[in-house]
Design an enzyme around this catalytic site. Structure first.
Site, PDB file in Angstrom:
ATOM      1  N   GLY A 127       0.835  -1.195   0.000  1.00 44.62           N
ATOM      2  CA  GLY A 127       0.000   0.000   0.000  1.00 44.62           C
ATOM      3  C   GLY A 127       0.865   1.239   0.000  1.00 44.62           C
ATOM      4  O   GLY A 127       1.991   1.224  -0.494  1.00 44.62           O
ATOM      5  N   CYS A 128       0.359   2.288   0.566  1.00 45.77           N
ATOM      6  CA  CYS A 128       1.085   3.558   0.613  1.00 45.77           C
ATOM      7  C   CYS A 128       2.452   3.372   1.264  1.00 45.77           C
ATOM      8  O   CYS A 128       2.550   2.868   2.378  1.00 45.77           O
ATOM      9  CB  CYS A 128       0.268   4.577   1.395  1.00 45.77           C
ATOM     10  SG  CYS A 128       1.106   6.149   1.618  1.00 45.77           S
TER      11      CYS A 128
END
Length: 169
Positions: A9-10
């Site tokens: 993810g981020c």
């Protein structure tokens, strides 16, 4: 020294957990797995490069084992979500363990099988395990984001932290 690359993810949320471990020499945010050399953040976010946001970790295997890094990686992600992580959606946020050696591949595959067999999650573990490709360093403002922008980091990671608390504690 060895190198590990994880996409979860981020990338802002993937730095701190690794950076706090003994034996970690560096954790850098960047992009990998796509077809465009030296992509920008804007290009990756446009979802046309094939890249994922990832972290590159340089570590001393005498102080921390790759197996331990993989276990820490799982505990930062939702391994049942192939289409992003938490509020970040799309291929550029998909969970991937990128291996740099055959030994890393074996360790990651065994760890994934163990997690699936554990019954911790009702759904299949869908995180992919792929060969490492060129890693392109993200822009400076992304590096160490949690230190530079603690309030924004806390806001952007709140949903992730709630999931981790409920599923990994």
């Amino acid at each position: 020294m060895e190198r590990a690359i994880f996409a979860g993810g981020c990338f802002w949320c993937m730095v701190q957990p690794f950076e706090e471990q003994a034996g970690i020499l560096s954790v850098r945010s960047g992009y990998t797995g796509g077809h465009l050399p030296n992509p920008s953040y804007e290009q990756v976010c446009a979802k046309t490069t094939g890249h994922t946001e990832a972290v590159e970790i340089i570590f001393d295997p005498k102080q921390i084992a790759y197996k331990d890094l993989v276990e820490l990686y799982w505990a930062q992600t939702d391994p049942t979500d192939a289409f992003g992580q938490f509020e970040d959606r799309g291929d550029n946020y998909r969970p991937v363990i990128y291996y740099t050696t055959e030994r890393q591949k074996e360790i990651a595959e065994q760890s994934k099988a163990n997690l699936q067999a554990s019954g911790r999650f009702d759904q299949p573990i869908v995180t992919t395990i792929e060969p490492a490709e060129p890693f392109y360093l993200a822009e400076d403002y992304h590096q160490g984001f949690y230190k530079k922008n603690p309030k924004r980091y806390a806001q952007s990671s709140a949903i992730r932290h709630q999931f981790l608390e409920e599923n990994w504690s």
